[in-house]
Design a protein around this motif. Structure first.
Motif, PDB file in Angstrom:
ATOM      1  N   GLY A 174       6.167 -20.981  29.149  1.00 44.45           N
ATOM      2  CA  GLY A 174       7.432 -20.915  28.430  1.00 44.45           C
ATOM      3  C   GLY A 174       7.254 -21.068  26.932  1.00 44.45           C
ATOM      4  N   LEU A 175       8.280 -20.638  26.206  1.00 46.16           N
ATOM      5  CA  LEU A 175       8.288 -20.683  24.752  1.00 46.16           C
ATOM      6  C   LEU A 175       9.419 -21.576  24.273  1.00 46.16           C
ATOM      7  CD1 LEU A 175       8.023 -16.833  24.060  1.00 46.16           C
ATOM      8  CD2 LEU A 175       6.134 -18.449  24.142  1.00 46.16           C
ATOM      9  N   VAL A 176       9.130 -22.397  23.262  1.00 46.15           N
ATOM     10  CA  VAL A 176      10.168 -23.126  22.533  1.00 46.15           C
ATOM     11  C   VAL A 176      10.175 -22.527  21.134  1.00 46.15           C
ATOM     12  CG1 VAL A 176      10.989 -25.356  21.718  1.00 46.15           C
ATOM     13  CG2 VAL A 176       9.758 -25.198  23.896  1.00 46.15           C
ATOM     14  N   VAL A 177      11.192 -21.711  20.837  1.00 48.18           N
ATOM     15  CA  VAL A 177      11.221 -20.963  19.584  1.00 48.18           C
ATOM     16  C   VAL A 177      12.048 -21.735  18.565  1.00 48.18           C
ATOM     17  CG1 VAL A 177      11.782 -18.784  18.467  1.00 48.18           C
ATOM     18  CG2 VAL A 177      10.927 -18.800  20.818  1.00 48.18           C
ATOM     19  N   PRO A 235      16.270 -19.210  20.461  1.00 47.64           N
ATOM     20  CA  PRO A 235      15.617 -19.612  19.214  1.00 47.64           C
ATOM     21  C   PRO A 235      16.526 -20.492  18.353  1.00 47.64           C
ATOM     22  CG  PRO A 235      16.474 -17.393  19.028  1.00 47.64           C
ATOM     23  CD  PRO A 235      16.725 -17.816  20.458  1.00 47.64           C
ATOM     24  N   ASN A 236      16.056 -20.797  17.143  1.00 49.89           N
ATOM     25  CA  ASN A 236      16.821 -21.595  16.192  1.00 49.89           C
ATOM     26  C   ASN A 236      17.165 -22.956  16.782  1.00 49.89           C
ATOM     27  OD1 ASN A 236      18.231 -22.044  13.752  1.00 49.89           O
ATOM     28  ND2 ASN A 236      20.158 -21.439  14.713  1.00 49.89           N
ATOM     29  N   CYS A 237      16.178 -23.594  17.417  1.00 48.73           N
ATOM     30  CA  CYS A 237      16.428 -24.871  18.079  1.00 48.73           C
ATOM     31  C   CYS A 237      15.613 -25.989  17.439  1.00 48.73           C
ATOM     32  CB  CYS A 237      16.104 -24.783  19.570  1.00 48.73           C
ATOM     33  SG  CYS A 237      14.342 -24.681  19.958  1.00 48.73           S
ATOM     34  N   LEU A 238      15.934 -27.210  17.810  1.00 47.31           N
ATOM     35  CA  LEU A 238      15.206 -28.373  17.309  1.00 47.31           C
ATOM     36  C   LEU A 238      13.954 -28.638  18.133  1.00 47.31           C
ATOM     37  CD1 LEU A 238      15.539 -30.705  15.165  1.00 47.31           C
ATOM     38  CD2 LEU A 238      16.402 -32.088  17.062  1.00 47.31           C
ATOM     39  N   GLY A 239      14.011 -28.373  19.457  1.00 50.24           N
ATOM     40  CA  GLY A 239      12.848 -28.588  20.307  1.00 50.24           C
ATOM     41  C   GLY A 239      13.158 -29.448  21.512  1.00 50.24           C
ATOM     42  N   ILE A 240      12.119 -29.993  22.134  1.00 57.23           N
ATOM     43  CA  ILE A 240      12.261 -30.763  23.367  1.00 57.23           C
ATOM     44  C   ILE A 240      11.502 -32.079  23.240  1.00 57.23           C
ATOM     45  CG2 ILE A 240      12.532 -28.690  24.772  1.00 57.23           C
ATOM     46  CD1 ILE A 240       9.630 -29.081  25.714  1.00 57.23           C
ATOM     47  N   ILE A 241      11.935 -33.076  24.035  1.00 58.97           N
ATOM     48  CA  ILE A 241      11.297 -34.394  24.050  1.00 58.97           C
ATOM     49  C   ILE A 241      11.311 -34.907  25.486  1.00 58.97           C
ATOM     50  CG2 ILE A 241      11.534 -36.810  23.318  1.00 58.97           C
ATOM     51  CD1 ILE A 241      12.767 -35.832  20.719  1.00 58.97           C
ATOM     52  N   ASN A 242      10.199 -35.519  25.887  1.00 57.95           N
ATOM     53  CA  ASN A 242      10.120 -36.254  27.141  1.00 57.95           C
ATOM     54  C   ASN A 242       9.480 -37.602  26.831  1.00 57.95           C
ATOM     55  OD1 ASN A 242       9.852 -37.274  29.701  1.00 57.95           O
ATOM     56  ND2 ASN A 242       8.575 -35.620  30.503  1.00 57.95           N
ATOM     57  N   THR A 243      10.253 -38.685  27.057  1.00 58.90           N
ATOM     58  CA  THR A 243       9.760 -40.025  26.702  1.00 58.90           C
ATOM     59  C   THR A 243       8.930 -40.676  27.792  1.00 58.90           C
ATOM     60  OG1 THR A 243      11.784 -41.078  27.531  1.00 58.90           O
ATOM     61  CG2 THR A 243      11.771 -40.405  25.214  1.00 58.90           C
ATOM     62  N   ASP A 244       8.728 -39.996  28.918  1.00 58.59           N
ATOM     63  CA  ASP A 244       7.883 -40.547  29.981  1.00 58.59           C
ATOM     64  C   ASP A 244       6.517 -40.893  29.407  1.00 58.59           C
ATOM     65  OD1 ASP A 244       6.317 -41.095  32.187  1.00 58.59           O
ATOM     66  OD2 ASP A 244       7.009 -39.374  33.348  1.00 58.59           O
ATOM     67  N   PRO A 296      13.638 -44.194  22.163  1.00 54.48           N
ATOM     68  CA  PRO A 296      13.073 -45.119  23.156  1.00 54.48           C
ATOM     69  C   PRO A 296      13.281 -44.586  24.567  1.00 54.48           C
ATOM     70  CG  PRO A 296      15.126 -45.974  22.258  1.00 54.48           C
ATOM     71  CD  PRO A 296      14.780 -44.781  21.439  1.00 54.48           C
ATOM     72  N   ARG A 297      12.438 -45.049  25.473  1.00 51.11           N
ATOM     73  CA  ARG A 297      12.554 -44.660  26.870  1.00 51.11           C
ATOM     74  C   ARG A 297      13.882 -45.152  27.412  1.00 51.11           C
ATOM     75  NH1 ARG A 297      11.202 -40.884  30.406  1.00 51.11           N
ATOM     76  NH2 ARG A 297      10.710 -41.638  32.501  1.00 51.11           N
ATOM     77  N   GLY A 298      14.592 -44.284  28.116  1.00 43.55           N
ATOM     78  CA  GLY A 298      15.880 -44.662  28.670  1.00 43.55           C
ATOM     79  C   GLY A 298      16.226 -43.846  29.894  1.00 43.55           C
ATOM     80  N   ARG A 299      17.474 -43.967  30.330  1.00 47.30           N
ATOM     81  CA  ARG A 299      17.901 -43.361  31.592  1.00 47.30           C
ATOM     82  C   ARG A 299      18.733 -42.098  31.404  1.00 47.30           C
ATOM     83  NH1 ARG A 299      17.713 -48.799  32.609  1.00 47.30           N
ATOM     84  NH2 ARG A 299      16.848 -49.379  34.640  1.00 47.30           N
ATOM     85  N   ALA A 300      19.010 -41.693  30.171  1.00 46.87           N
ATOM     86  CA  ALA A 300      19.915 -40.575  29.916  1.00 46.87           C
ATOM     87  C   ALA A 300      19.143 -39.324  29.516  1.00 46.87           C
ATOM     88  CB  ALA A 300      20.912 -40.945  28.824  1.00 46.87           C
ATOM     89  N   GLY A 301      19.525 -38.197  30.104  1.00 44.92           N
ATOM     90  CA  GLY A 301      19.029 -36.904  29.666  1.00 44.92           C
ATOM     91  C   GLY A 301      20.066 -36.268  28.760  1.00 44.92           C
ATOM     92  N   PHE A 302      19.636 -35.695  27.629  1.00 45.10           N
ATOM     93  CA  PHE A 302      20.577 -35.175  26.637  1.00 45.10           C
ATOM     94  C   PHE A 302      20.309 -33.698  26.391  1.00 45.10           C
ATOM     95  CE2 PHE A 302      23.310 -34.626  23.219  1.00 45.10           C
ATOM     96  CZ  PHE A 302      23.987 -35.789  22.899  1.00 45.10           C
ATOM     97  N   PHE A 303      21.389 -32.891  26.448  1.00 47.65           N
ATOM     98  CA  PHE A 303      21.321 -31.467  26.117  1.00 47.65           C
ATOM     99  C   PHE A 303      22.317 -31.178  25.005  1.00 47.65           C
ATOM    100  CE2 PHE A 303      23.157 -27.227  26.391  1.00 47.65           C
ATOM    101  CZ  PHE A 303      22.038 -26.418  26.363  1.00 47.65           C
ATOM    102  N   SER A 348      15.681 -40.241  28.628  1.00 49.51           N
ATOM    103  CA  SER A 348      14.563 -39.800  29.464  1.00 49.51           C
ATOM    104  C   SER A 348      13.992 -38.509  28.897  1.00 49.51           C
ATOM    105  CB  SER A 348      15.022 -39.598  30.908  1.00 49.51           C
ATOM    106  OG  SER A 348      16.048 -38.605  30.973  1.00 49.51           O
ATOM    107  N   THR A 349      14.869 -37.551  28.630  1.00 49.27           N
ATOM    108  CA  THR A 349      14.465 -36.252  28.111  1.00 49.27           C
ATOM    109  C   THR A 349      15.540 -35.740  27.167  1.00 49.27           C
ATOM    110  OG1 THR A 349      15.311 -35.403  30.227  1.00 49.27           O
ATOM    111  CG2 THR A 349      12.940 -35.410  29.945  1.00 49.27           C
ATOM    112  N   PHE A 350      15.170 -34.820  26.305  1.00 46.10           N
ATOM    113  CA  PHE A 350      16.089 -34.267  25.303  1.00 46.10           C
ATOM    114  C   PHE A 350      15.755 -32.804  25.099  1.00 46.10           C
ATOM    115  CE2 PHE A 350      16.606 -32.909  20.900  1.00 46.10           C
ATOM    116  CZ  PHE A 350      17.937 -33.203  20.640  1.00 46.10           C
ATOM    117  N   VAL A 351      16.797 -31.967  25.003  1.00 48.79           N
ATOM    118  CA  VAL A 351      16.608 -30.542  24.719  1.00 48.79           C
ATOM    119  C   VAL A 351      17.661 -30.103  23.710  1.00 48.79           C
ATOM    120  CG1 VAL A 351      16.736 -28.190  25.625  1.00 48.79           C
ATOM    121  CG2 VAL A 351      15.624 -29.952  26.964  1.00 48.79           C
ATOM    122  N   SER A 352      17.201 -29.469  22.647  1.00 47.96           N
ATOM    123  CA  SER A 352      18.092 -28.755  21.741  1.00 47.96           C
ATOM    124  C   SER A 352      17.848 -27.273  21.966  1.00 47.96           C
ATOM    125  CB  SER A 352      17.803 -29.128  20.285  1.00 47.96           C
ATOM    126  OG  SER A 352      18.311 -28.139  19.404  1.00 47.96           O
ATOM    127  N   ALA A 353      18.848 -26.562  22.490  1.00 43.36           N
ATOM    128  CA  ALA A 353      18.646 -25.178  22.928  1.00 43.36           C
ATOM    129  C   ALA A 353      18.959 -24.153  21.850  1.00 43.36           C
ATOM    130  CB  ALA A 353      19.504 -24.893  24.163  1.00 43.36           C
TER     131      ALA A 353
END
Length: 907
Positions: free
Chosen positions: A295-298, A331-340, A355-362, A384-389
């Motif tokens: 996959g690509l994160v543009v 495209p034109n996104c901030l990116g992705i994060i996984n705090t695991d 910080p590591r937590g229980r919420a996933g954010f989109f 837990s995870t974060f995505v800027s699409a």
């Protein structure tokens, strides 16, 4: 498996075009992408090359005999079809054919189906996808049943048919197994399809969050550049995998060796982070595809957000990525994060690793994403995870919901939505996810229905209230601002769900206690207990008061207020709050020292590595904010615990008769038509809705005849829209019992109305008195069916006092529709009036919902006047219209990915 040779060829002039919606991008079982479309005559060379790569065993399973090559006649027969009785679909990947499936009608309503999948791609769920799409094509062409002949050794294909969810009947004769099954989309078959969709979409996202290696394409040695920031954030975020820098003009970047292209990297690459100029991204796609990147994160901008040329560039990017099997974030996104800690990937432009937590954010906006991450860190909430699409050209919030549903690290889902590309799919997935995990959503543009630049979605024809209702129906906690989202999230992430609306208030400030009580009353909470402590309470006093409130069986949640005296740290009170919050099975919220978030003093250590574990007590700077957050969580808990009955009673309706009637009407009126009274009565009767007998009249003699035929005690009324909405009801004359009374009524109404020829007079039997209500439904291009309910009348229309839902509706949804309108007290004995038969109103709502859900050709249906009384409800006035539907919700019955932005086919 044999295929009947019906028609050896069709001349080019006679070959009709296949429907556009039969073509789609699809997601395979392992999360990779491919393209499915009808076969074309110019696919001959692709077919020959495909067949040459198929093993002898697969060929034998397909044709029951050795068939090493395709003859010219075979190629012509397989590629020239009529897209009606002979339909063939191919699956393409990297411009190569990797599978073909077809059906041939052998007798009216029955077709023989066959597949061939390249050995290298078997086991990826391609045959199941072909079966779904062929079945939908068959349904549109009048096919009711598929027949397949399979060799007993072909266990994989036998299992494909048995796993499809259809009712399969098998027969064994002369060494061949014959399978027969109806292709009507049963609940079981749809459930199987949705389960496969869930697994595939979840798998595609899982590979983004758990890569073993990442390549940064556009990595730079210069400070303050995007490429440099991406490399730095990956390294400083302690990514546990390998990071590769790709820069054609550098030997090293940030201490990492640099490669000229992705293909030059000696090891496998799972995910590529792209930060190159927009016009160079397509070359990067080809390079990544050749390397086998998933996959690509543009990160790159310069796409749909810039205008028409950017939209074209974005369409090409999405089409190219999918054609090579790649998923795309941006495209034109901030990116992705996984705090695991086992992954710890910050593949984004944000230097903040939450910080590591229980919420996933989109979220969609990159700029907003940075602010969100800082706010999360300041509150101590954790993700837990974060995505800027970004422009959300491919991966969307629906994909993330599919992943988070099964992700053990995510207990709360947070969504910031600037647009909704496929609301009915979102509704379907969110309903399911909400039963397991709470979803909190902020939706911008709720009033204006605005769409940000770069988000190519069609406007929704349904009113904004219908979108809000869709969120409520799915159990989504919709909030107005990001602050509200975090207020609710920190409660859900750390405290148990309340059992009801009863609240206790414990505090050392009478003034703040009163504010809390007022705030609770305003949001529907009931204060059952209030404990006022001294201005300087001891820790023991506070603990005793909290324990008493929590132990009270009449209390479901506790609001604690603490304002310390001067020169007091409040640490002893904080210890009490933390201890009680950790042990309580009821939610505890506080306004502690005016702090926001989860203060250090109120946190409970978490064994999973989160900064604040279960039992940590969330704090709010204002007690009103604490109460509002609690009320949102209470509404979710009530929704979760309210049982929902069955969506429809199929035994009480005659769906087949209604479907035949709609087909007949459209055959007679290809452009669509309004139903006449007889057709409307017949249609409603098929769904157990009785339309009150009506006689249309144009003169006095007809009116008198109608009165006699109905046995008198009739009503004469005008039905023209400009008259029937008059609040003075001057268009109605009741209790007519003779020809003379009918003449008086006719003369009076004609004189009052002024233009009797435009009045649309009808005569009806007088009905029992009741409260006038209306039930309406429409077929929205994006939502599909939408149902509304309200009290009838022009004032109610002006105030927009209506409730909305998206079918199918269960008992819970219908009951909520009746009760959530502001004028609902009129149905429940307002000012001493009779309580109406609410159960019958709910039944009518479910019937209209069922009819609209079953028949997409019904563009609109309205029971505009229903009198609801104590002993039932009488449907007095109704109307409906049928219109042809080119693509009758085909995406409900087949898996397909959203079309590239700018396309017009719904997905």
């Amino acid at each position: 498996m044999t295929t009947s040779d019906i028609g050896s060829g069709t001349s080019r002039a006679e070959v009709p075009e296949a429907p556009r919606h039969w073509e789609a991008d699809v997601l395979l079982r392992d999360g990779g992408t491919a393209h499915i479309r009808p076969i074309r005559e110019d696919d001959a060379q692709l077919l020959v090359e495909f067949y040459s790569r198929v093993s002898d065993q697969s060929k034998y399973f397909r044709f029951f005999s050795p068939m090493p090559n395709l003859s010219d006649r075979d190629v012509k027969r397989f590629t020239q079809v009529d897209h009606h009785d002979r339909v063939a679909l191919v699956v393409l990947l990297q411009d190569r054919m990797i599978a073909v499936g077809r059906y041939d009608v052998v007798r009216p309503g029955e077709a023989e189906v066959a597949f061939l999948v390249e050995d290298q791609h078997q086991g990826r769920g391609i045959a199941q996808l072909l079966l779904e799409h062929l079945a939908q094509a068959g349904r549109e062409r009048g096919v009711e049943r598929f027949v397949a002949e399979v060799l007993p050794d072909n266990s994989r294909m036998i299992q494909t048919f048995r796993d499809a969810g259809y009712r399969v009947v098998s027969e064994y004769e002369e060494g061949v197994l014959t399978l027969e099954f109806p292709i009507d989309p049963t609940d079981t078959a749809i459930g199987v399809m949705l389960n496969r969709e869930h697994r595939a979409e979840s798998a595609s996202i899982e590979k983004f969050f758990n890569p073993r290696s990442v390549a940064v394409i556009g990595a730079s040695r210069r400070q303050d550049t995007i490429g440099q920031a991406l490399v730095r954030n990956l390294v400083t975020g302690d990514f546990t995998g390998r990071v590769y820098a790709v820069n054609p003009s550098a030997a090293a970047v940030s201490g990492l060796p640099a490669y000229k292209t992705v293909s030059d990297i000696p090891d496998d690459v799972d995910v590529a982070i792209v930060a190159v100029p927009a016009d160079a991204v397509q070359d990067v796609v080809l390079d990544c595809a050749a390397k086998g990147v998933h996959g690509l994160v543009v990160i790159s901008s310069g796409f749909a957000e810039t205008g028409e040329e950017g939209r074209r560039r974005q369409r090409r990017l999405v089409g190219l990525s999918r054609s090579y099997g790649l998923r795309l974030i941006g495209p034109n996104c901030l990116g992705i994060i996984n705090t695991d800690p086992l992954v710890s990937i910050n593949a984004s432009l944000s230097s903040v690793m939450p910080p590591r937590g229980r919420a996933g954010f989109f979220c969609q906006s990159g700029a907003l994403g940075s602010a969100i991450l800082e706010k999360v860190q300041n509150r101590g909430l954790g993700l837990s995870t974060f995505v800027s699409a970004g422009n959300r050209a491919d991966v969307s919030g629906n994909d993330l919901l599919q992943y988070w549903e099964e992700d053990d690290s995510t207990e709360v889902v947070l969504l910031y939505l600037e647009s909704i590309g496929n609301p009915r799919k979102f509704s379907r997935i969110a309903r399911r996810v909400s039963l397991r995990k709470p979803i909190i959503a902020v939706r911008s543009g709720r009033t204006t229905q605005g769409v940000p630049m770069g988000h190519a979605v069609r406007r929704i024809a349904a009113p904004p209230q219908a979108v809000d209702a869709m969120f409520r129906q799915a159990g989504v906690i919709q909030v107005d601002t990001l602050e509200d989202m975090f207020d609710v999230a920190q409660l859900l992430a750390h405290q148990p769900l309340p059992r009801g609306r009863r609240v206790a208030i414990v505090g050392n400030s009478d003034a703040l206690g009163l504010l809390a009580a007022d705030a609770a009353a305003a949001v529907g909470l009931v204060v059952n207990k209030s404990v006022a402590l001294d201005a300087e309470p001891t820790a023991e006093d506070f603990e005793d008061a909290l324990d008493s409130a929590i132990d009270d069986p009449e209390v479901d949640a506790v609001v604690a207020v603490y304002i310390p005296p001067l020169n007091v740290s409040g640490e002893d009170i904080a210890n009490v709050l933390a201890a009680v919050g950790e042990q309580s099975d009821k939610p505890l919220v506080t306004s502690f020292l005016g702090a926001e978030g989860v203060p250090e003093l109120l946190r409970v250590p978490d064994v999973a590595g989160s900064t604040a574990g279960r039992g940590s007590v969330p704090s709010y700077p204002a007690v009103e904010a604490a109460v509002r957050a609690l009320a949102r969580v209470v509404e979710y808990a009530v929704w979760l615990r309210t049982p929902d009955g069955p969506a429809a009673d199929v035994d009480a309706v005659d769906h087949a008769a209604a479907k035949r009637q709609v087909s007949r009407l459209l055959t007679e009126n290809p452009e669509g038509t309004d139903l006449d009274l007889d057709s409307l009565t017949e249609l409603l009767a098929a769904y157990d809705i009785d339309l009150w007998p009506t006689r249309t009249v144009t003169n006095l003699r007809q009116a008198q005849k109608a009165g006699r035929e109905l046995g008198w005690d009739v009503v004469l009324k005008a039905t023209a829209e400009h008259l029937r909405e008059r609040p003075d009801l001057a268009h109605v004359w009741r209790n007519i019992d003779s020809s003379a009374e009918m003449k008086d009524a006719w003369d009076s109404l004609c004189e009052l109305i002024g233009e009797p020829e435009k009045a649309g007079f009808v005569v009806q039997k007088n009905s029992r008195p009741g409260v006038p209500i209306s039930i309406r439904s429409i077929e929205d291009p994006l939502f599909g069916p939408v149902v509304s309910f309200g009290i009838s009348g022009p004032l109610i229309e002006l105030l927009a006092d209506k409730s909305y839902r998206i079918p199918p509706l269960g008992e819970r949804d219908a009951a909520a529709m009746v009760r959530e309108i502001k004028s609902s007290p009129m149905l429940f004995g307002y000012r001493g009036s009779e309580v109406v038969d609410v159960a019958e109103i709910e039944r009518l709502i479910r019937r209209v919902s069922q009819l609209q859900n079953d028949l997409p050709q019904i563009s609109s249906l309205e029971l505009s006047l229903v009198l609801a009384g104590a002993e039932g409800a009488t449907v007095l006035t109704a109307a409906a219209r049928v219109e042809p539907v080119a693509d009758p919700r085909s995406d409900w019955f087949v898996r397909r990915m959203p079309d590239a932005p700018g396309d017009t086919i719904p997905s």
